[in-house]
Design a protein around this motif. Structure first.
Motif, short mmCIF file in Angstrom:
data_model
loop_
_atom_site.label_atom_id
_atom_site.label_comp_id
_atom_site.label_asym_id
_atom_site.label_seq_id
_atom_site.Cartn_x
_atom_site.Cartn_y
_atom_site.Cartn_z
N ILE A 217 0.84 -1.20 0.00
CA ILE A 217 0.00 0.00 0.00
C ILE A 217 0.88 1.26 0.00
N GLY A 218 1.98 1.22 0.75
CA GLY A 218 2.92 2.34 0.74
C GLY A 218 3.50 2.56 -0.64
N ALA A 219 3.83 1.48 -1.34
CA ALA A 219 4.35 1.58 -2.71
C ALA A 219 3.29 2.15 -3.65
N TYR A 220 2.04 1.76 -3.42
CA TYR A 220 0.93 2.30 -4.22
C TYR A 220 0.90 3.83 -4.12
N HIS A 221 0.97 4.34 -2.91
CA HIS A 221 0.91 5.80 -2.72
C HIS A 221 2.13 6.48 -3.34
N TRP A 222 3.28 5.83 -3.25
CA TRP A 222 4.52 6.36 -3.85
C TRP A 222 4.35 6.49 -5.36
N ILE A 223 3.85 5.43 -5.99
CA ILE A 223 3.66 5.44 -7.45
C ILE A 223 2.56 6.42 -7.84
N LYS A 224 1.48 6.46 -7.07
CA LYS A 224 0.36 7.35 -7.37
C LYS A 224 0.80 8.82 -7.33
N THR A 225 1.67 9.15 -6.38
CA THR A 225 2.18 10.51 -6.29
C THR A 225 2.98 10.88 -7.53
N MET A 226 3.79 9.93 -8.02
CA MET A 226 4.56 10.18 -9.24
C MET A 226 3.65 10.35 -10.45
N ILE A 227 2.58 9.54 -10.50
CA ILE A 227 1.63 9.65 -11.61
C ILE A 227 0.97 11.03 -11.60
N GLU A 228 0.58 11.48 -10.43
CA GLU A 228 -0.14 12.75 -10.30
C GLU A 228 0.73 13.95 -10.65
N THR A 229 2.04 13.80 -10.53
CA THR A 229 2.94 14.91 -10.87
C THR A 229 3.38 14.84 -12.34
N SER A 230 3.04 13.74 -13.03
CA SER A 230 3.36 13.64 -14.45
C SER A 230 2.31 14.38 -15.27
#
Length: 270
Positions: A217-230
């Motif tokens: 779940i922590g990795a999910y939030h990490w990846i989601k944050t990167m997606i949102e800044t792309s």
């Protein structure tokens, strides 16, 4: 000129063997090493780091002293103008359950999930024919660590010394990821899924399985944050990420987690 330098060392010392291959990524290179190595022990050193003079001695002595299939030591984390020292609190050994709990312990910088501060018994790797997944580009090392621990006698010797110098490189794969989103990062979630499956297969208790799922779940939030800044395909990528998470957590756990997120989102906007 690294290849030529390595060849020069090989000419000077018969213990040094050099293998040249087309660049296929870090996992491909490590697998060649595992295929070719002749020794009783294996360690991995990343190309932009350095080791202390007593690196091998400390790790080997610890593994032998505690009859452990692996050992690990502390390191110096170097980033431009910052230097952080991370070492085990004391010398000793831990069992597999405690090691996996340490693997998921939150600390900064993270030190348990790396390969380069570890020594691994080659027989364990050979017996289970462990290799790095070449289709996983992020967290392939953490997956390998868990697979090794589950195949080993479970004991890890701890060395309370700095043996390794981890240098954060602005051009490294992880740093490049923050600058430009790469869809290969989704393979991080595949690694989490395989780790959870491995732990379940070895019947670890619910506390450890929960730690593994919380890490996913922590990795999910990490990846989601990167997606949102792309800048491109945000919703499509988020939709893909949600689908991956359902497979990682399982439908029931994912549904419960998804509903909890919706409720928390509503509360924040009230």
């Amino acid at each position: 000129g690294s290849g030529a330098i390595c060849d020069e060392y090989a000419q000077k010392d018969s213990r040094v063997r050099v293998f040249h291959k087309e660049n296929g990524g870090v996992s491909s290179a490590r697998n060649v090493g595992l295929d070719e190595t002749k020794g009783e022990w294996v360690c991995f050193v990343d190309s932009d780091d350095t080791i202390e003079e007593n690196y091998m001695k400390c790790l080997l002595n610890s593994a032998i002293q505690f009859s452990a299939d692996s050992s690990m030591g502390g390191f110096r984390y170097i980033e431009t103008e910052k230097e952080v020292i991370v070492v085990p609190k004391e010398q000793g050994k831990k069992s597999i359950g405690d090691n996996i709990k340490d693997f998921y312990a939150c600390c900064s910088p993270d030190w348990q999930r790396y390969l380069w501060n570890r020594l691994l018994r080659k027989k364990v790797i050979d017996n289970r024919h462990l290799r790095f997944r070449e289709d996983i580009f992020y967290k392939e090392d953490g997956l390998f660590v868990i697979e090794f621990l589950c195949a080993s006698n479970g004991y890890v010797g701890y060395v309370p010394n700095i043996i390794y110098n981890y240098r954060q490189n602005d051009n490294s794969a992880m740093q490049s990821l923050y600058k430009c989103f790469n869809a290969n990062v989704f393979t991080n979630m595949e690694a989490h899924k395989l780790i959870i499956k491995e732990l379940q297969m070895h019947s670890f208790d619910s506390e450890i399985i929960t730690l593994a799922k919380n890490s996913a779940i922590g990795a999910y939030h990490w990846i989601k944050t990167m997606i949102e800044t792309s800048e491109q395909e945000k919703w499509k990528r988020i939709y893909n990420l949600e689908g991956i998470m359902m497979h990682v957590l399982g439908p029931k756990v994912y549904a419960k987690w998804f509903i909890t997120r919706i409720k928390n989102s509503i509360k924040r906007h009230l």
